[in-house]
Design a protein around this motif. Sequence first.
Motif, short mmCIF file in Angstrom:
data_model
loop_
_atom_site.label_atom_id
_atom_site.label_comp_id
_atom_site.label_asym_id
_atom_site.label_seq_id
_atom_site.Cartn_x
_atom_site.Cartn_y
_atom_site.Cartn_z
N TYR A 126 10.22 107.65 57.75
CA TYR A 126 9.90 106.83 58.57
C TYR A 126 10.00 107.57 60.04
O TYR A 126 10.36 108.68 60.41
CB TYR A 126 10.76 105.64 58.58
CG TYR A 126 12.17 105.88 59.20
CD1 TYR A 126 12.47 105.92 60.48
CD2 TYR A 126 13.13 106.49 58.13
CE1 TYR A 126 14.00 106.03 60.79
CE2 TYR A 126 14.32 106.84 58.56
CZ TYR A 126 14.96 106.33 59.70
OH TYR A 126 16.09 106.84 60.13
N ASN A 131 14.72 96.75 58.83
CA ASN A 131 14.83 97.39 60.30
C ASN A 131 16.06 96.95 60.78
O ASN A 131 15.88 95.66 61.47
CB ASN A 131 13.73 97.33 60.87
CG ASN A 131 13.86 98.24 62.35
OD1 ASN A 131 14.85 98.67 62.52
ND2 ASN A 131 12.54 98.09 62.96
N ASN A 180 7.69 104.61 69.10
CA ASN A 180 7.58 105.55 70.30
C ASN A 180 6.72 107.04 69.43
O ASN A 180 5.75 107.34 70.11
CB ASN A 180 8.66 105.83 71.07
CG ASN A 180 8.41 106.82 72.50
OD1 ASN A 180 7.32 106.46 73.13
ND2 ASN A 180 9.12 107.80 72.37
N GLU A 181 7.57 107.29 68.68
CA GLU A 181 6.96 108.66 67.77
C GLU A 181 5.61 108.45 67.29
O GLU A 181 4.77 109.29 67.52
CB GLU A 181 8.14 108.97 66.86
CG GLU A 181 9.37 109.59 67.47
CD GLU A 181 10.36 109.69 66.25
OE1 GLU A 181 11.23 110.66 66.57
OE2 GLU A 181 10.34 108.92 65.25
N GLU A 210 14.23 98.75 67.61
CA GLU A 210 12.95 99.31 67.84
C GLU A 210 12.21 99.38 66.58
O GLU A 210 12.58 99.46 65.49
CB GLU A 210 12.82 100.84 68.49
CG GLU A 210 11.62 101.31 68.73
CD GLU A 210 11.73 102.72 69.16
OE1 GLU A 210 10.76 103.29 69.67
OE2 GLU A 210 12.79 103.34 69.18
N ASP A 211 10.85 98.83 66.61
CA ASP A 211 10.00 98.91 65.59
C ASP A 211 9.99 100.21 64.75
O ASP A 211 10.01 101.27 65.39
CB ASP A 211 8.47 98.54 65.98
CG ASP A 211 8.36 97.10 66.44
OD1 ASP A 211 9.48 96.20 66.50
OD2 ASP A 211 7.53 96.90 67.10
N LEU A 212 9.78 100.16 63.48
CA LEU A 212 9.54 101.49 62.74
C LEU A 212 8.46 101.37 62.07
O LEU A 212 7.90 100.40 61.60
CB LEU A 212 10.99 101.68 61.94
CG LEU A 212 12.32 101.70 62.44
CD1 LEU A 212 13.39 101.93 61.36
CD2 LEU A 212 12.37 103.00 63.42
N SER A 240 9.69 106.31 64.50
CA SER A 240 9.67 105.05 65.52
C SER A 240 8.60 104.75 65.96
O SER A 240 7.64 105.54 65.97
CB SER A 240 10.81 105.32 66.79
OG SER A 240 10.20 106.54 67.55
N ALA A 270 11.50 95.21 64.58
CA ALA A 270 13.07 95.15 64.85
C ALA A 270 13.67 93.92 64.24
O ALA A 270 12.94 93.01 64.36
CB ALA A 270 13.17 95.32 66.10
#
Length: 359
Positions: free
Chosen positions: A129, A43, A133-134, A47-49, A131, A97
């Motif tokens: 993938y 990544n 937030n998603e 932002e974390d994925l 995010s 991240a």
Amino acid sequence: MKIIVLFLILGAYAMAVQSGPLSLDMACDRAFSAVLCTFEFTNNGREDLYLLTYNTPLEGPYSPFITLSLNGKSLQYEGIFASRTPPTREGFALIKARQSVSASIQITEVFSIHRDGHYTVRYAQPLQYLSANEMRQQYYFDDVIEVSQSILPSQSVDLYLDKTKSLDKPTKQDEQTAGKEVITIKACRTTVSVGSDASIVEAHKKLCSHVHKVKDAVDKKNKTLYQEWFEARPTHGPDHGRKNKVKDVFQKVDTGIHTKSVKYVINGVYCQPNWGAYTYKGSTTTYICPGLSNFPTLCSDDTKYNKEGVLLHEWSHAFGHTSDHAYGPRESRKLAKNYPDKAVDNADNYMYYYCLSIH
């Protein structure tokens, strides 16, 4: 089958080419009697994925996420073809991240390598993938997660292998069934069971009744439905080669279940939590997984996951020699729109077309 998580110090490498926030490194080398390939997913963003593990080495050696060729000629993948249930959060791997996750696979478990020469290992499946937030937004409203982003890595590794006769070979397809529930159905007529999963028998009988009608309907009706699942953008009408391929797959499924003695093994050895069933190309056995138990028995007039459709999916692999390029209605429709040659080779496209054709 084993997943070995490690980094290879020697061997051939394919360096990551950054494409958006997610990138892939590959490395392959011989290790005694096996060939190991390591895959590292990084990544690169802030932002974390969440990476969908379906059809990736993070799930294990259970799908053709790579191709292998010798001097330019492709070798046949000899591993599992599974029907995967709609993805929930458990089907995703969190990549924080600026961090990575990796897994290594013995590719000699799924490819027969018995000639010396120059081999190319190429990554062949898109990485899907979303995010963090998603993920939060979707998970709040529904257990089933819809992937929002994907990339197709272009990584490949070249290596020379010699003394290949000493390499391991793929394990035998037939699994031990002692103590397991086995349902044998001979030519769509006689049922011999050890145990009693009546829903699988019912779904199979419906398949016996319907599959030939679906094959005949490819030419006679449902033109819009055919376009939706196999050729969404025909310029001068449907391509006859693709259309014949679709009819041939349905014909082979129909012939297979009507002329052969087929088996359903309940709770196959390699079942994963998010699988409905799995089989092998050329097999007469489908292995039913616990993940299928809570889904409806028969097809409906929508794209909801069900047992009858899953059986069609698996027999399209075993008898029709289809592959898995995409899962779910959204991604399968994308194949029909953008990659029709893959759509007519994708088991989920046959599953959706079949179920909607009979309603």
